[in-house]
Motif scaffolding. Structure first.
Motif, PDB file in Angstrom:
ATOM      1  N   ALA A 296       0.819  -1.209   0.000  1.00 15.44           N
ATOM      2  CA  ALA A 296       0.000   0.000   0.000  1.00 15.44           C
ATOM      3  C   ALA A 296       0.853   1.259   0.000  1.00 15.44           C
ATOM      4  N   ALA A 297       2.128   1.119   0.363  1.00 15.55           N
ATOM      5  CA  ALA A 297       3.016   2.280   0.368  1.00 15.55           C
ATOM      6  C   ALA A 297       3.183   2.851  -1.039  1.00 15.55           C
ATOM      7  N   ALA A 298       2.842   2.045  -2.056  1.00 15.38           N
ATOM      8  CA  ALA A 298       2.914   2.516  -3.432  1.00 15.38           C
ATOM      9  C   ALA A 298       1.855   3.594  -3.692  1.00 15.38           C
ATOM     10  N   ARG A 299       0.864   3.693  -2.818  1.00  6.73           N
ATOM     11  CA  ARG A 299      -0.175   4.725  -2.945  1.00  6.73           C
ATOM     12  C   ARG A 299       0.157   5.846  -1.962  1.00  6.73           C
ATOM     13  N   ASP A 300       0.206   7.103  -2.457  1.00 12.75           N
ATOM     14  CA  ASP A 300       0.616   8.204  -1.578  1.00 12.75           C
ATOM     15  C   ASP A 300      -0.554   9.105  -1.166  1.00 12.75           C
ATOM     16  N   TYR A 301      -1.771   8.570  -1.304  1.00 10.12           N
ATOM     17  CA  TYR A 301      -2.964   9.308  -0.844  1.00 10.12           C
ATOM     18  C   TYR A 301      -3.907   8.320  -0.173  1.00 10.12           C
ATOM     19  N   ILE A 302      -4.769   8.840   0.713  1.00  8.57           N
ATOM     20  CA  ILE A 302      -5.748   8.005   1.419  1.00  8.57           C
ATOM     21  C   ILE A 302      -6.937   7.745   0.491  1.00  8.57           C
ATOM     22  N   SER A 303      -7.384   6.488   0.461  1.00  4.25           N
ATOM     23  CA  SER A 303      -8.552   6.096  -0.348  1.00  4.25           C
ATOM     24  C   SER A 303      -9.744   5.852   0.579  1.00  4.25           C
ATOM     25  N   ILE A 304     -10.813   6.614   0.340  1.00  2.00           N
ATOM     26  CA  ILE A 304     -12.017   6.553   1.186  1.00  2.00           C
ATOM     27  C   ILE A 304     -13.226   6.250   0.308  1.00  2.00           C
ATOM     28  N   VAL A 305     -14.069   5.308   0.742  1.00  2.00           N
ATOM     29  CA  VAL A 305     -15.292   4.954   0.013  1.00  2.00           C
ATOM     30  C   VAL A 305     -16.473   5.014   0.996  1.00  2.00           C
ATOM     31  N   GLY A 306     -17.677   4.658   0.525  1.00  2.00           N
ATOM     32  CA  GLY A 306     -18.799   4.463   1.441  1.00  2.00           C
ATOM     33  C   GLY A 306     -19.972   5.409   1.298  1.00  2.00           C
ATOM     34  N   SER A 307     -20.635   5.634   2.419  1.00  2.00           N
ATOM     35  CA  SER A 307     -21.929   6.309   2.517  1.00  2.00           C
ATOM     36  C   SER A 307     -22.033   7.632   1.766  1.00  2.00           C
ATOM     37  N   SER A 308     -23.149   7.793   1.024  1.00  2.00           N
ATOM     38  CA  SER A 308     -23.413   9.062   0.347  1.00  2.00           C
ATOM     39  C   SER A 308     -23.787  10.153   1.353  1.00  2.00           C
ATOM     40  N   THR A 309     -24.281   9.742   2.535  1.00  2.00           N
ATOM     41  CA  THR A 309     -24.644  10.711   3.580  1.00  2.00           C
ATOM     42  C   THR A 309     -23.400  11.273   4.251  1.00  2.00           C
ATOM     43  N   VAL A 310     -22.418  10.411   4.513  1.00  2.00           N
ATOM     44  CA  VAL A 310     -21.184  10.856   5.179  1.00  2.00           C
ATOM     45  C   VAL A 310     -20.239  11.516   4.166  1.00  2.00           C
ATOM     46  N   TYR A 311     -20.434  11.217   2.892  1.00  2.00           N
ATOM     47  CA  TYR A 311     -19.564  11.728   1.819  1.00  2.00           C
ATOM     48  C   TYR A 311     -19.291  13.236   1.913  1.00  2.00           C
ATOM     49  N   PRO A 312     -20.327  14.110   2.038  1.00  2.00           N
ATOM     50  CA  PRO A 312     -20.015  15.545   2.073  1.00  2.00           C
ATOM     51  C   PRO A 312     -19.155  15.941   3.271  1.00  2.00           C
ATOM     52  N   PHE A 313     -19.375  15.301   4.421  1.00  2.00           N
ATOM     53  CA  PHE A 313     -18.565  15.615   5.609  1.00  2.00           C
ATOM     54  C   PHE A 313     -17.120  15.170   5.386  1.00  2.00           C
ATOM     55  N   SER A 314     -16.983  13.947   4.879  1.00  2.00           N
ATOM     56  CA  SER A 314     -15.664  13.376   4.619  1.00  2.00           C
ATOM     57  C   SER A 314     -14.904  14.217   3.591  1.00  2.00           C
ATOM     58  N   THR A 315     -15.619  14.704   2.584  1.00  2.00           N
ATOM     59  CA  THR A 315     -15.000  15.519   1.534  1.00  2.00           C
ATOM     60  C   THR A 315     -14.479  16.833   2.098  1.00  2.00           C
ATOM     61  N   VAL A 316     -15.262  17.469   2.968  1.00  2.00           N
ATOM     62  CA  VAL A 316     -14.845  18.734   3.583  1.00  2.00           C
ATOM     63  C   VAL A 316     -13.591  18.525   4.429  1.00  2.00           C
ATOM     64  N   VAL A 317     -13.576  17.439   5.216  1.00  2.00           N
ATOM     65  CA  VAL A 317     -12.397  17.138   6.042  1.00  2.00           C
ATOM     66  C   VAL A 317     -11.195  16.852   5.140  1.00  2.00           C
ATOM     67  N   ALA A 318     -11.412  16.075   4.069  1.00  2.00           N
ATOM     68  CA  ALA A 318     -10.324  15.734   3.145  1.00  2.00           C
ATOM     69  C   ALA A 318      -9.730  16.996   2.513  1.00  2.00           C
ATOM     70  N   GLU A 319     -10.597  17.934   2.117  1.00  2.00           N
ATOM     71  CA  GLU A 319     -10.111  19.179   1.500  1.00  2.00           C
ATOM     72  C   GLU A 319      -9.315  20.016   2.497  1.00  2.00           C
ATOM     73  N   GLN A 320      -9.833  20.118   3.714  1.00  2.00           N
ATOM     74  CA  GLN A 320      -9.157  20.860   4.782  1.00  2.00           C
ATOM     75  C   GLN A 320      -7.794  20.228   5.078  1.00  2.00           C
ATOM     76  N   PHE A 321      -7.795  18.903   5.142  1.00  2.00           N
ATOM     77  CA  PHE A 321      -6.588  18.126   5.420  1.00  2.00           C
ATOM     78  C   PHE A 321      -5.533  18.352   4.332  1.00  2.00           C
ATOM     79  N   GLY A 322      -5.989  18.335   3.070  1.00  2.00           N
ATOM     80  CA  GLY A 322      -5.076  18.555   1.947  1.00  2.00           C
ATOM     81  C   GLY A 322      -4.475  19.950   1.941  1.00  2.00           C
ATOM     82  N   LYS A 323      -5.265  20.944   2.383  1.00  2.00           N
ATOM     83  CA  LYS A 323      -4.805  22.339   2.395  1.00  2.00           C
ATOM     84  C   LYS A 323      -3.835  22.646   3.539  1.00  2.00           C
ATOM     85  N   THR A 324      -4.036  21.994   4.675  1.00  2.00           N
ATOM     86  CA  THR A 324      -3.324  22.401   5.899  1.00  2.00           C
ATOM     87  C   THR A 324      -2.207  21.452   6.339  1.00  2.00           C
TER      88      THR A 324
END
Length: 356
Positions: free
Chosen positions: A9-37
């Motif tokens: 898995a070290a060959a992948r340099d980003y986190i892969s997240i799947v799953g719920s369409s309900t949790v998706y928007p929250f997860s996306t916001v955290v992912a964007e914040q995480f990527g920026k900071t």
């Protein structure tokens, strides 16, 4: 110790997240914040539905499998067993907050006021007939369900069986409505084989459906949604449901409160058992159709895929899932402080969940 598969898995340099369409928007916001900071790449988040996400997550350890899956219901025992069978043994469970399940309407339509019994009578495949035996649902309009409701056609757009929102809806709304019928309520609580058979005969349920737990026979009735066009599966795309509600103001759509909150200029929520689906009503436990949201993490990938532990720290920080956090602005209902602290500690220490 990290397994050989996880090393890949070290060959992948980003986190892969799947799953719920309900949790998706929250997860996306955290992912964007995480990527920026942080120094890490922005995680890739995909909306596959809770069931679909857990299937992908539980398929194995290594670069070809996701690191995290979001879920709008708790992982099932069968899913945990599938994970273990495929070598996914240490799973970290993070509860992120609460969400309400809404029957959304176009703002152009009069607000529907429904009971959970009305919802069951509108959407169940089989309902009790005049003699108490189950019959194919004959209700065509809301007025057929309840004389105080309008004579508009029953048309409800909702998620597929792989969705956690669908699982929670049938459990919280449909089951509650079915329990209003004495024989169905007795069946749900019975563990006596003779009584279960007697109630099944009374309800007209075929003997082939027998189970030693009356609850399972009850759920087969309460969870079965009609397939005659009154309920329309709209996939995992909540935006599509909003478009359909705008095009047909008489229709209803099933989705999470957070999605209603983000589209409040176009849609509103029907009243359920006298309660409006509001942030405060869900937070205080007054709105009856609400549920917890989760995500699950593969401990074997921590340290192999960069940034997983730091992503956990971002998601469970007060600035994200706290009372005044940026996720509450997106419609997430925060957990009480003690509960937030516990899940934060468990994620910091990478403490795996126990077997269900």
């Amino acid at each position: 110790m990290v397994t050989g598969a996880a090393h890949a898995a070290a060959a992948r340099d980003y986190i892969s997240i799947v799953g719920s369409s309900t949790v998706y928007p929250f997860s996306t916001v955290v992912a964007e914040q995480f990527g920026k900071t942080t120094k890490f790449k922005t995680p890739k988040v995909e909306s596959t539905g809770s069931g679909g996400g857990l299937k992908l997550f539980c398929a194995g350890v290594g670069v070809e499998h996701p690191d995290i899956t979001n879920a709008s219901r708790r992982i099932k025992k069968s899913e945990q067993e599938l994970c273990a069978k495929n070598g996914v043994k240490d799973i970290i469970e993070v509860k992120v907050g609460y969400d309400g399940i809404v029957l959304g309407q176009s703002k152009a339509a009069p607000t529907l006021e429904l009971s959970r019994q009305d919802i069951f009578l509108a959407l169940a495949k089989m309902i009790p007939g005049p003699d108490g035996k189950l019959i194919a649902n004959p209700n065509k309009t809301w007025k057929d369900v309840n004389a105080s409701l309008p004579a508009t056609k029953i048309e409800v757009l909702g998620p597929p069986p792989t969705s956690g929102t669908r699982d929670a809806f049938v459990e919280l709304a449909m089951e509650a409505g079915a329990k209003k019928y004495d024989d169905l309520a007795k069946l749900r609580g019975s563990k006596d084989e003779a009584e279960i058979k007697e109630l099944m005969a009374k309800l007209g349920i075929p003997e082939s459906a027998f189970d030693k737990k009356g609850k399972k026979v009850f759920q087969a009735v309460a969870h079965a949604i009609r397939e005659d066009g009154a309920f329309i599966e709209a996939g995992e795309n909540d935006n599509l449901i909003v478009q359909k509600l705008e095009a047909n103001p008489q229709a209803l759509g099933i989705f999470g409160f957070s999605f209603l909150d983000q589209n409040a200029d176009k849609i509103k929520g029907a009243v359920v058992d006298g309660k409006q689906p509001t942030f405060d009503a869900i937070a205080e436990g007054d709105y009856p159709v609400s549920r917890p949201l989760y995500f699950y993490v593969k401990k074997a990938h921590v340290g192999a895929v960069p940034g997983i532990q730091e992503y956990l720290a971002e998601f469970t920080s007060d600035k994200a899932y706290g009372e005044e956090g940026y996720l509450s602005e997106k419609g997430l209902i925060p957990m009480p402080e003690a509960e937030r602290d516990q899940f934060r500690k468990d994620s910091e220490s990478l403490n795996p969940m126990e077997a269900l």
